[in-house]
Design a protein around this motif. Structure first.
Motif, PDB file in Angstrom:
ATOM      1  N   ASN A 182     -46.167 -29.781  35.498  1.00 30.28           N
ATOM      2  CA  ASN A 182     -47.450 -30.459  35.642  1.00 30.28           C
ATOM      3  C   ASN A 182     -47.275 -31.682  36.519  1.00 30.28           C
ATOM      4  OD1 ASN A 182     -50.191 -30.719  35.287  1.00 30.28           O
ATOM      5  ND2 ASN A 182     -50.075 -30.549  33.071  1.00 30.28           N
ATOM      6  N   ARG A 183     -48.338 -32.114  37.154  1.00 27.27           N
ATOM      7  CA  ARG A 183     -48.249 -33.206  38.119  1.00 27.27           C
ATOM      8  C   ARG A 183     -49.485 -34.069  38.038  1.00 27.27           C
ATOM      9  NH1 ARG A 183     -50.169 -28.042  40.044  1.00 27.27           N
ATOM     10  NH2 ARG A 183     -52.149 -28.405  41.037  1.00 27.27           N
ATOM     11  N   HIS A 197     -45.260 -35.214  43.780  1.00 30.45           N
ATOM     12  CA  HIS A 197     -46.586 -34.989  44.350  1.00 30.45           C
ATOM     13  C   HIS A 197     -46.793 -33.558  44.808  1.00 30.45           C
ATOM     14  CE1 HIS A 197     -50.159 -36.058  46.639  1.00 30.45           C
ATOM     15  NE2 HIS A 197     -49.598 -35.758  47.794  1.00 30.45           N
ATOM     16  N   ASN A 198     -48.020 -33.092  44.643  1.00 27.97           N
ATOM     17  CA  ASN A 198     -48.464 -31.833  45.231  1.00 27.97           C
ATOM     18  C   ASN A 198     -49.701 -32.162  46.057  1.00 27.97           C
ATOM     19  OD1 ASN A 198     -49.554 -29.370  45.911  1.00 27.97           O
ATOM     20  ND2 ASN A 198     -49.463 -28.513  43.853  1.00 27.97           N
ATOM     21  N   ARG A 241     -47.588 -26.810  33.227  1.00 26.37           N
ATOM     22  CA  ARG A 241     -48.915 -26.478  33.743  1.00 26.37           C
ATOM     23  C   ARG A 241     -49.174 -24.997  33.482  1.00 26.37           C
ATOM     24  NH1 ARG A 241     -52.913 -28.487  36.666  1.00 26.37           N
ATOM     25  NH2 ARG A 241     -54.044 -27.119  38.080  1.00 26.37           N
ATOM     26  N   ARG A 274     -52.313 -37.567  34.451  1.00 25.88           N
ATOM     27  CA  ARG A 274     -53.470 -36.706  34.284  1.00 25.88           C
ATOM     28  C   ARG A 274     -54.289 -37.303  33.153  1.00 25.88           C
ATOM     29  NH1 ARG A 274     -53.139 -32.453  37.426  1.00 25.88           N
ATOM     30  NH2 ARG A 274     -54.918 -31.432  36.501  1.00 25.88           N
ATOM     31  N   SER A 316     -55.661 -39.230  36.806  1.00 21.33           N
ATOM     32  CA  SER A 316     -54.959 -40.056  37.790  1.00 21.33           C
ATOM     33  C   SER A 316     -54.954 -41.540  37.437  1.00 21.33           C
ATOM     34  CB  SER A 316     -55.556 -39.854  39.186  1.00 21.33           C
ATOM     35  OG  SER A 316     -56.948 -40.090  39.180  1.00 21.33           O
ATOM     36  N   THR A 362     -55.853 -34.343  41.692  1.00 21.32           N
ATOM     37  CA  THR A 362     -55.358 -35.385  40.786  1.00 21.32           C
ATOM     38  C   THR A 362     -54.155 -36.088  41.402  1.00 21.32           C
ATOM     39  OG1 THR A 362     -56.158 -34.182  38.854  1.00 21.32           O
ATOM     40  CG2 THR A 362     -54.462 -35.842  38.464  1.00 21.32           C
ATOM     41  N   SER A 363     -53.277 -35.321  42.007  1.00 20.84           N
ATOM     42  CA  SER A 363     -52.098 -35.895  42.647  1.00 20.84           C
ATOM     43  C   SER A 363     -52.504 -36.774  43.844  1.00 20.84           C
ATOM     44  CB  SER A 363     -51.148 -34.776  43.079  1.00 20.84           C
ATOM     45  OG  SER A 363     -49.864 -35.260  43.356  1.00 20.84           O
ATOM     46  N   CYS A 410     -53.211 -30.791  45.261  1.00 16.99           N
ATOM     47  CA  CYS A 410     -53.820 -31.138  43.969  1.00 16.99           C
ATOM     48  C   CYS A 410     -54.639 -32.421  44.094  1.00 16.99           C
ATOM     49  CB  CYS A 410     -52.712 -31.304  42.931  1.00 16.99           C
ATOM     50  SG  CYS A 410     -53.270 -31.983  41.354  1.00 16.99           S
TER      51      CYS A 410
END
Length: 142
Positions: free
Chosen positions: A92-93, A7-8, A59, A106, A108, A13-14, A11
């Protein structure tokens, strides 16, 4: 096995992916990968288990991708992994691991395919997009 998310918190999306996991009634193990990067073996395993090529897991936006010359198609996967491990922002996350599989989520809502439990209620992304409607059904995508 518990659910794990790389996780970030900065972000969207995260954050949406984490919220969808929680909306299924699960509290995942959260690994903030920028502070606690995965090992080389873990990163190789995540990407492979998600069925991705290394380049698909890098990313580009908001990273040193271009400055490092990572767009060179001649670079080996080993060199790409080296760059991702040296600069975790290149990973990428979010990657999510569940008993049903591994996905780079991606968008989510890809996490819905690997969650062991259904969504517990409606869900709307931070940008206002409805993912799960009031009846608990996956909303149609446009």
């Amino acid at each position: 096995m518990t659910i794990r998310i790389y996780h970030n918190p900065a972000c969207g999306t995260s954050r949406n992916t984490l919220a969808l996991i929680r909306n299924s009634g699960e509290e995942p193990e959260i690994i903030e990968y920028l502070q606690h990067p995965p090992t080389r073996d873990t990163l190789i395993g995540l990407i492979g288990s998600a069925g991705l090529a290394v380049r698909e897991a890098i990313r580009q936006k908001g990273t040193p991708y271009a400055e490092l010359g990572l767009d060179n198609p001649q670079l080996s996967d080993d060199l790409l992994f080296d760059a991702m491990l040296a600069h975790p922002v290149l990973i990428n996350r979010p990657f999510v691991v569940t008993p049903k599989g591994v996905r780079l989520c991606r968008p989510s809502e890809l996490v819905l395919d690997i969650l062991p439990n259904p969504q517990q209620g409606p869900f709307t992304k931070e940008d206002g997009e409805v993912v799960i409607d009031a009846e608990g059904r996956r909303a149609a995508t446009s």
